[in-house]
Motif scaffolding. Structure first.
Motif, PDB file in Angstrom:
ATOM      1  N   ALA A 118      -0.979 -21.747 -67.654  1.00 48.43           N
ATOM      2  CA  ALA A 118      -1.178 -23.191 -67.840  1.00 48.43           C
ATOM      3  C   ALA A 118      -2.630 -23.497 -68.168  1.00 48.43           C
ATOM      4  O   ALA A 118      -2.929 -24.294 -69.077  1.00 48.43           O
ATOM      5  CB  ALA A 118      -0.745 -23.936 -66.579  1.00 48.43           C
ATOM      6  N   ALA A 119      -3.563 -22.871 -67.441  1.00 50.17           N
ATOM      7  CA  ALA A 119      -4.972 -23.157 -67.662  1.00 50.17           C
ATOM      8  C   ALA A 119      -5.449 -22.652 -69.018  1.00 50.17           C
ATOM      9  O   ALA A 119      -6.252 -23.318 -69.687  1.00 50.17           O
ATOM     10  CB  ALA A 119      -5.811 -22.541 -66.536  1.00 50.17           C
ATOM     11  N   TRP A 120      -4.970 -21.484 -69.450  1.00 52.95           N
ATOM     12  CA  TRP A 120      -5.340 -21.014 -70.787  1.00 52.95           C
ATOM     13  C   TRP A 120      -4.782 -21.933 -71.862  1.00 52.95           C
ATOM     14  O   TRP A 120      -5.409 -22.177 -72.890  1.00 52.95           O
ATOM     15  CB  TRP A 120      -4.866 -19.576 -71.001  1.00 52.95           C
ATOM     16  CG  TRP A 120      -5.805 -18.571 -70.407  1.00 52.95           C
ATOM     17  CD1 TRP A 120      -5.595 -17.790 -69.304  1.00 52.95           C
ATOM     18  CD2 TRP A 120      -7.130 -18.246 -70.864  1.00 52.95           C
ATOM     19  NE1 TRP A 120      -6.695 -17.005 -69.045  1.00 52.95           N
ATOM     20  CE2 TRP A 120      -7.649 -17.258 -69.986  1.00 52.95           C
ATOM     21  CE3 TRP A 120      -7.922 -18.703 -71.916  1.00 52.95           C
ATOM     22  CZ2 TRP A 120      -8.928 -16.723 -70.150  1.00 52.95           C
ATOM     23  CZ3 TRP A 120      -9.197 -18.159 -72.069  1.00 52.95           C
ATOM     24  CH2 TRP A 120      -9.692 -17.190 -71.202  1.00 52.95           C
ATOM     25  N   SER A 121      -3.591 -22.462 -71.631  1.00 56.58           N
ATOM     26  CA  SER A 121      -3.037 -23.421 -72.580  1.00 56.58           C
ATOM     27  C   SER A 121      -3.901 -24.681 -72.632  1.00 56.58           C
ATOM     28  O   SER A 121      -4.204 -25.201 -73.713  1.00 56.58           O
ATOM     29  CB  SER A 121      -1.601 -23.777 -72.193  1.00 56.58           C
ATOM     30  OG  SER A 121      -1.050 -24.712 -73.103  1.00 56.58           O
ATOM     31  N   LEU A 122      -4.314 -25.163 -71.471  1.00 54.25           N
ATOM     32  CA  LEU A 122      -5.173 -26.348 -71.433  1.00 54.25           C
ATOM     33  C   LEU A 122      -6.507 -26.086 -72.128  1.00 54.25           C
ATOM     34  O   LEU A 122      -7.019 -26.943 -72.865  1.00 54.25           O
ATOM     35  CB  LEU A 122      -5.413 -26.768 -69.983  1.00 54.25           C
ATOM     36  CG  LEU A 122      -4.222 -27.371 -69.241  1.00 54.25           C
ATOM     37  CD1 LEU A 122      -4.537 -27.498 -67.762  1.00 54.25           C
ATOM     38  CD2 LEU A 122      -3.845 -28.726 -69.824  1.00 54.25           C
ATOM     39  N   PHE A 141       0.861 -20.168 -74.975  1.00 55.70           N
ATOM     40  CA  PHE A 141       0.666 -20.077 -73.524  1.00 55.70           C
ATOM     41  C   PHE A 141       1.602 -21.038 -72.790  1.00 55.70           C
ATOM     42  O   PHE A 141       2.117 -20.707 -71.713  1.00 55.70           O
ATOM     43  CB  PHE A 141      -0.786 -20.373 -73.167  1.00 55.70           C
ATOM     44  CG  PHE A 141      -1.728 -19.229 -73.416  1.00 55.70           C
ATOM     45  CD1 PHE A 141      -1.522 -18.000 -72.820  1.00 55.70           C
ATOM     46  CD2 PHE A 141      -2.823 -19.380 -74.257  1.00 55.70           C
ATOM     47  CE1 PHE A 141      -2.389 -16.940 -73.042  1.00 55.70           C
ATOM     48  CE2 PHE A 141      -3.694 -18.331 -74.474  1.00 55.70           C
ATOM     49  CZ  PHE A 141      -3.478 -17.104 -73.872  1.00 55.70           C
ATOM     50  N   ALA A 142       1.819 -22.222 -73.348  1.00 59.84           N
ATOM     51  CA  ALA A 142       2.733 -23.175 -72.717  1.00 59.84           C
ATOM     52  C   ALA A 142       4.153 -22.627 -72.689  1.00 59.84           C
ATOM     53  O   ALA A 142       4.879 -22.810 -71.700  1.00 59.84           O
ATOM     54  CB  ALA A 142       2.694 -24.507 -73.459  1.00 59.84           C
ATOM     55  N   ALA A 143       4.567 -21.953 -73.766  1.00 60.10           N
ATOM     56  CA  ALA A 143       5.908 -21.361 -73.795  1.00 60.10           C
ATOM     57  C   ALA A 143       6.053 -20.294 -72.717  1.00 60.10           C
ATOM     58  O   ALA A 143       7.091 -20.207 -72.042  1.00 60.10           O
ATOM     59  CB  ALA A 143       6.184 -20.764 -75.175  1.00 60.10           C
ATOM     60  N   LEU A 144       5.015 -19.472 -72.524  1.00 59.47           N
ATOM     61  CA  LEU A 144       5.063 -18.457 -71.475  1.00 59.47           C
ATOM     62  C   LEU A 144       5.063 -19.097 -70.089  1.00 59.47           C
ATOM     63  O   LEU A 144       5.766 -18.640 -69.179  1.00 59.47           O
ATOM     64  CB  LEU A 144       3.881 -17.500 -71.623  1.00 59.47           C
ATOM     65  CG  LEU A 144       3.927 -16.573 -72.836  1.00 59.47           C
ATOM     66  CD1 LEU A 144       2.618 -15.807 -72.982  1.00 59.47           C
ATOM     67  CD2 LEU A 144       5.105 -15.604 -72.731  1.00 59.47           C
ATOM     68  N   ALA A 145       4.272 -20.158 -69.911  1.00 61.38           N
ATOM     69  CA  ALA A 145       4.287 -20.869 -68.631  1.00 61.38           C
ATOM     70  C   ALA A 145       5.677 -21.433 -68.354  1.00 61.38           C
ATOM     71  O   ALA A 145       6.132 -21.461 -67.202  1.00 61.38           O
ATOM     72  CB  ALA A 145       3.255 -21.999 -68.643  1.00 61.38           C
ATOM     73  N   GLY A 146       6.371 -21.868 -69.422  1.00 63.36           N
ATOM     74  CA  GLY A 146       7.724 -22.386 -69.270  1.00 63.36           C
ATOM     75  C   GLY A 146       8.738 -21.330 -68.894  1.00 63.36           C
ATOM     76  O   GLY A 146       9.845 -21.664 -68.459  1.00 63.36           O
ATOM     77  N   LEU A 147       8.389 -20.048 -69.060  1.00 59.15           N
ATOM     78  CA  LEU A 147       9.248 -18.953 -68.603  1.00 59.15           C
ATOM     79  C   LEU A 147       8.897 -18.508 -67.188  1.00 59.15           C
ATOM     80  O   LEU A 147       9.487 -17.559 -66.677  1.00 59.15           O
ATOM     81  CB  LEU A 147       9.124 -17.749 -69.550  1.00 59.15           C
ATOM     82  CG  LEU A 147       9.814 -17.869 -70.907  1.00 59.15           C
ATOM     83  CD1 LEU A 147       9.413 -16.699 -71.796  1.00 59.15           C
ATOM     84  CD2 LEU A 147      11.334 -17.906 -70.728  1.00 59.15           C
ATOM     85  N   THR A 148       7.931 -19.194 -66.571  1.00 60.49           N
ATOM     86  CA  THR A 148       7.416 -18.760 -65.276  1.00 60.49           C
ATOM     87  C   THR A 148       7.860 -19.650 -64.131  1.00 60.49           C
ATOM     88  O   THR A 148       8.261 -19.165 -63.071  1.00 60.49           O
ATOM     89  CB  THR A 148       5.878 -18.710 -65.313  1.00 60.49           C
ATOM     90  OG1 THR A 148       5.465 -17.929 -66.436  1.00 60.49           O
ATOM     91  CG2 THR A 148       5.321 -18.091 -64.048  1.00 60.49           C
ATOM     92  N   ARG A 149       7.799 -20.969 -64.339  1.00 56.83           N
ATOM     93  CA  ARG A 149       8.173 -21.909 -63.290  1.00 56.83           C
ATOM     94  C   ARG A 149       8.749 -23.170 -63.928  1.00 56.83           C
ATOM     95  O   ARG A 149       8.397 -23.503 -65.067  1.00 56.83           O
ATOM     96  CB  ARG A 149       6.960 -22.296 -62.427  1.00 56.83           C
ATOM     97  CG  ARG A 149       6.365 -21.144 -61.626  1.00 56.83           C
ATOM     98  CD  ARG A 149       5.333 -21.632 -60.624  1.00 56.83           C
ATOM     99  NE  ARG A 149       5.919 -22.547 -59.644  1.00 56.83           N
ATOM    100  CZ  ARG A 149       6.625 -22.157 -58.593  1.00 56.83           C
ATOM    101  NH1 ARG A 149       6.839 -20.874 -58.380  1.00 56.83           N
ATOM    102  NH2 ARG A 149       7.123 -23.040 -57.761  1.00 56.83           N
ATOM    103  N   PRO A 150       9.590 -23.911 -63.198  1.00 57.05           N
ATOM    104  CA  PRO A 150      10.134 -25.159 -63.759  1.00 57.05           C
ATOM    105  C   PRO A 150       9.066 -26.158 -64.139  1.00 57.05           C
ATOM    106  O   PRO A 150       9.235 -26.944 -65.068  1.00 57.05           O
ATOM    107  CB  PRO A 150      11.016 -25.702 -62.617  1.00 57.05           C
ATOM    108  CG  PRO A 150      11.291 -24.541 -61.738  1.00 57.05           C
ATOM    109  CD  PRO A 150      10.130 -23.620 -61.861  1.00 57.05           C
ATOM    110  N   VAL A 151       7.925 -26.134 -63.434  1.00 59.95           N
ATOM    111  CA  VAL A 151       6.850 -27.080 -63.707  1.00 59.95           C
ATOM    112  C   VAL A 151       6.143 -26.765 -65.022  1.00 59.95           C
ATOM    113  O   VAL A 151       5.185 -27.445 -65.392  1.00 59.95           O
ATOM    114  CB  VAL A 151       5.858 -27.092 -62.521  1.00 59.95           C
ATOM    115  CG1 VAL A 151       5.000 -25.836 -62.507  1.00 59.95           C
ATOM    116  CG2 VAL A 151       5.014 -28.352 -62.515  1.00 59.95           C
TER     117      VAL A 151
END
Length: 394
Positions: free
Chosen positions: A177-181, A195-205
């Motif tokens: 999330a932070a790298w995406s930001l 990075f956002a797509a990978l974060a979306g594979l990690t947690r619902p948030v």
């Protein structure tokens, strides 16, 4: 990633140093923050081990083989398909857990002589350092180097900071999330969406990261007027990429369960879901008007502090993507029902909330700032050991 050396995030040019030199420069600048982060987390683990020695509990087991860690390790070893039926009608399915962490655990345990649980600890250790690095870069970019170091120290010393050392998905999610930001702040839209797509594979948030990317694109379009085609395409591509991981897992669970609301149904089986905060409000009220009044008052003060910090972020005029991300993380955490003891852990990825405190620390005398952070770190270490030896995170 580009723009790792210049905090100003200027555009690419022929006179810019090679990528490897930019990364080395960014690591050199971040080294004090990374050392502070490692020291804070090492102290937390040392206090946990000391407490475990007298309590007769293994710190390794507490960090790698309890609660959600067991579910992630089971998925890594056997894949999805395990369901636990509990008295009272609750049905705990492993489909509630997003796949990126167990995928990484499986990959590491296949490549190295590691159990899935130990692979989870390795992923967490590396992810937490990557998260600390980019949290520093964001703080430095917005408010200077001292603020970046202070931001990392405060994030490491959160009361539930021990979770950053567990085989949980919070550290991995925060890093992505932070790298995406950071990519949004530097105008690297394809990186931001990836990075956002990978974060979306990690947690619902992960939905909060998607929102941040979209807000960044909208802000850039409003600020820059009508962009050229070569500028517009990366923006749109990043916006399209951002939700793909989150949507893909929701769709896969829907197909597997045979229902378009499959993931929500799975969460319902765990007693989780979103009710606008009614269940949490009722939980707090029962304690405020019952024998557990001090606990209720503490919860009320804690929520008030979090909301005050968010208001301070707004007054600080943080970039819109950071405000959107932190606000969405808070909203999802505070309006979810389920086990209420996990709410501090769910809010941990909302590191922009700490920026007002980090800036205040950066402006104080160095000795006072060090003493303040040291006291917070010590309290965090003791509380983390107490927490894991008690109820801990589910």
């Amino acid at each position: 990633m580009t723009d790792l050396v210049s905090p100003a995030g200027t555009g690419a040019g022929a006179d810019r140093p090679p990528a490897a030199r930019r990364v080395r420069g960014a690591l050199r600048r971040a080294l004090p923050a990374l050392l502070v982060y490692a020291a804070v987390r090492a102290l937390g683990i040392a206090v946990l081990a000391l407490w475990g020695h007298f309590a007769g509990k293994s710190p390794h087991q507490l960090l790698s083989a309890r609660w959600d860690s067991l579910w992630y390790a089971r998925i890594a070893e056997d894949g999805y398909g395990y369901t636990l039926h509990l008295p009272g009608g609750k049905v705990h399915s492993d489909l509630a857990f997003f796949p990126l962490l167990p995928w990484l655990e499986r990959g590491l345990s296949a490549a190295f002589p590691l159990s899935a649980a130990d692979a989870g600890l390795v992923v967490t250790a590396l992810s937490s350092l990557l998260a600390a690095w980019v949290v520093f870069l964001i703080g430095e970019r917005l408010y200077g180097r001292r603020a970046g170091v202070a931001l990392v120290a405060l994030w490491a010393a959160l009361p539930v900071g021990i979770v950053q050392s567990m085989a949980y998905s919070e550290s991995l999610f925060t890093a992505l999330a932070a790298w995406s930001l950071y990519a949004v702040l530097t105008g690297r839209w394809v990186w931001a969406g990836s990075f956002a797509a990978l974060a979306g594979l990690t947690r619902p948030v992960g939905a909060a990261v998607v929102l941040a990317v979209w807000l960044g694109v909208l802000a850039a379009l409003r600020r820059g007027g009508r962009p050229e085609r070569q500028e517009l395409f990366p923006m749109l591509l990043g916006a399209v990429l951002a939700p793909l991981g989150w949507l893909a897992y929701f769709a896969w669970v829907g197909v597997r369960t045979g229902s378009p609301t499959g993931y929500l149904d799975v969460q319902g089986g765990w007693g989780n879901g979103f009710d606008g905060g009614l269940a949490f409000g009722s939980f707090v009220a029962q304690r405020l008007f019952g024998p557990a009044f001090p606990a209720g008052l503490g919860l009320l003060v804690g929520v008030g502090l979090v909301l005050w910090l968010y208001a301070a972020c707004v007054r600080q005029r943080q970039p819109l993507p950071l405000l959107g991300y932190a606000g969405a993380v808070l909203l999802l955490a505070l309006t979810a029902k389920g086990y209420f003891g996990s709410k501090p852990r769910l809010m941990m990825p909302a590191f922009p909330l700490l920026l007002p405190l980090a800036v205040a620390l950066a402006r104080t005398r160095r000795v006072r700032a060090v003493l303040t952070v040291s006291a917070v770190v010590l309290v965090s270490a003791v509380y983390g050991a107490f927490w894991l030896h008690g109820s801990g995170p589910p």
